[in-house]
Design a protein around this motif. Structure first.
Motif, PDB file in Angstrom:
ATOM      1  N   ARG A 169       0.844  -1.204   0.000  1.00 27.20           N
ATOM      2  CA  ARG A 169       0.000   0.000   0.000  1.00 27.20           C
ATOM      3  C   ARG A 169       0.878   1.252   0.000  1.00 27.20           C
ATOM      4  N   ALA A 170       1.938   1.251   0.826  1.00 28.03           N
ATOM      5  CA  ALA A 170       2.848   2.393   0.877  1.00 28.03           C
ATOM      6  C   ALA A 170       3.650   2.519  -0.405  1.00 28.03           C
ATOM      7  N   GLU A 171       4.028   1.397  -1.012  1.00 27.16           N
ATOM      8  CA  GLU A 171       4.730   1.445  -2.296  1.00 27.16           C
ATOM      9  C   GLU A 171       3.846   2.092  -3.352  1.00 27.16           C
ATOM     10  N   HIS A 172       2.590   1.716  -3.365  1.00 21.42           N
ATOM     11  CA  HIS A 172       1.684   2.291  -4.372  1.00 21.42           C
ATOM     12  C   HIS A 172       1.484   3.779  -4.144  1.00 21.42           C
ATOM     13  N   PHE A 173       1.307   4.173  -2.886  1.00 19.07           N
ATOM     14  CA  PHE A 173       1.124   5.595  -2.592  1.00 19.07           C
ATOM     15  C   PHE A 173       2.365   6.390  -2.981  1.00 19.07           C
ATOM     16  N   SER A 174       3.541   5.865  -2.664  1.00 17.75           N
ATOM     17  CA  SER A 174       4.783   6.560  -3.005  1.00 17.75           C
ATOM     18  C   SER A 174       4.961   6.658  -4.514  1.00 17.75           C
ATOM     19  N   TYR A 175       4.605   5.609  -5.227  1.00 16.93           N
ATOM     20  CA  TYR A 175       4.653   5.622  -6.689  1.00 16.93           C
ATOM     21  C   TYR A 175       3.683   6.666  -7.232  1.00 16.93           C
ATOM     22  N   PHE A 176       2.489   6.708  -6.657  1.00 16.59           N
ATOM     23  CA  PHE A 176       1.481   7.677  -7.096  1.00 16.59           C
ATOM     24  C   PHE A 176       1.968   9.112  -6.898  1.00 16.59           C
TER      25      PHE A 176
END
Length: 392
Positions: free
Chosen positions: A340-347
């Protein structure tokens, strides 16, 4: 020497884990390859999520944080010549973030460990981790000119992506998912008061910029730059001029960064990485040893803290009840939050940065997404909840 938990790495994750284990009555030894001065001066993250702050307070490491940390209730997005503020507490169920540098977190935890905790050995270079498939793994290390061995019930690797712990997992037993980004950050630390009392994230045709801080008198600022940039190519004046240009809102009267002496300048490459699983036998990985995020989402230190909070609970339960249920679930439990944090950081990264090969169409998509955040309570809440940190 034997201990219950051998911790490799004396950064924030290893030190917080040691403190949580100490409070739970579980013995541990921390091995850190660098000296104390180096560890206490490593400049890294500066934004703490609500859950991280709560954990530090509960661990007895919150006194100086509460006295000197800066509580922030929002962030500002700048794009298309205007600004929009995201109010964190109203959108994230009362959660907020704190500005308190990783260096200060580390100093607080080291002081507690040396005063009350188990052994913390600086200059202890780990050479190998062995026997993790048995019930008595060992760590071979060099300290004060002597080869030594630490046996333990469990080994925890908090020694980063290039550390010994991660590579102790056979290649056939681990999978690493990675993404590199076609840009880096040029970061400066300056003796200048922040121009604004909250962080500013700026999308610009010239590239991304971030205005942060370390204290009311010290600013931390970043510019998107090409990969391979040499900090020496950027004079202080050039940095300040470019920051002003990227944060500018056109006709905004009187807005200008407060300038001051630049006391540190460095380039930070951007990448994402996740290694699965986070456990192999009696070896458990935490923090950068298991995952790396681009800093745009302010998740690196907080993810590491979340890992060791989960792990400390699992180890405490193991020795209180004899059950390994929580330990057996450690990797899956952490990876749900990690992705979830990886996706948010990517976003955050791909929405705010300008790719070198970016088309005008791509820029319009970015601006459309930022406009949606500014106008949709649902989109704003999604950003705020992820930024302030999901509950553990």
């Amino acid at each position: 020497m034997h201990t219950t938990v051998g911790i490799i790495g004396g950064g924030p994750s290893g030190l917080l884990l040691a403190r949580l284990l100490h409070n739970a009555g579980v013995d541990c030894v921390v091995l850190e390859s660098r000296d104390r001065a180096y560890v206490e001066q490593r400049q890294r993250a500066g934004i703490l999520e609500q859950a991280t702050v709560d954990a530090l307070r509960a661990a007895g490491a919150g006194a100086r944080l509460d006295a000197e940390g800066l509580a922030h209730e929002g962030i500002e997005l700048r794009f298309d010549g205007r600004s929009h503020r995201i109010d964190l507490p109203s959108l994230a169920e009362g959660r907020r973030v704190w500005v308190y540098a990783q260096t200060e977190v580390v100093k607080d935890l080291i002081a507690l460990q040396l005063a009350e905790g188990g052994p913390l050995l600086f200059g202890a270079e780990v050479r190998a981790v062995e026997g993790v498939e048995t019930d008595r793994p060992s760590i071979r290390y060099a300290h004060e000119g002597r080869e030594q061995t630490l046996t333990c019930d469990y080994v925890v690797g908090c020694d980063g992506f290039h550390g010994v712990a991660r590579t102790a997992v056979p290649e056939s037993e681990r999978t690493t998912y990675e993404r590199t980004y076609p840009y880096s950050w040029l970061g400066i630390l300056a003796e200048a008061p922040p121009v604004y009392d909250e962080l500013i994230y700026a999308h610009s045709e010239r590239g991304f910029a971030l205005a942060s801080m370390r204290s009311p008198a010290v600013s931390r600022l970043y510019l998107q730059v090409p990969n391979g940039t040499d900090p020496a190519d950027w004079s202080d004046r050039r940095v300040w001029d470019e920051l002003d240009a990227r944060f500018s809102l056109g006709e905004e009267p009187g807005w200008r960064l407060e300038r001051g002496p630049v006391i540190q300048k460095s380039v930070l490459p951007m990448r994402s990485s996740v290694t699965e699983p986070m456990r192999y036998g009696r070896l458990l990985l935490a923090g950068d040893a298991a995952h790396i995020v681009p800093p745009t989402g302010a998740k690196g230190l907080n993810l590491a803290a979340a890992d060791v909070i989960v792990l400390a609970r699992a180890l405490a339960d193991r020795y209180a009840t004899g059950s390994t249920e929580l330990l057996d679930a450690y990797s899956d439990t952490c990876l749900r939050r990690v992705w979830r944090a990886e996706h948010f950081s990517y976003f955050m990264t791909t929405t705010l940065h300008t790719d070198p090969g970016q088309l005008p169409f791509d820029t319009r998509l970015q601006l459309s997404q930022l406009e949606r955040i500014a106008t949709s309570p649902h989109a704003a809440a999604e950003l705020a909840q992820n930024y302030a940190g999901l509950p553990l």
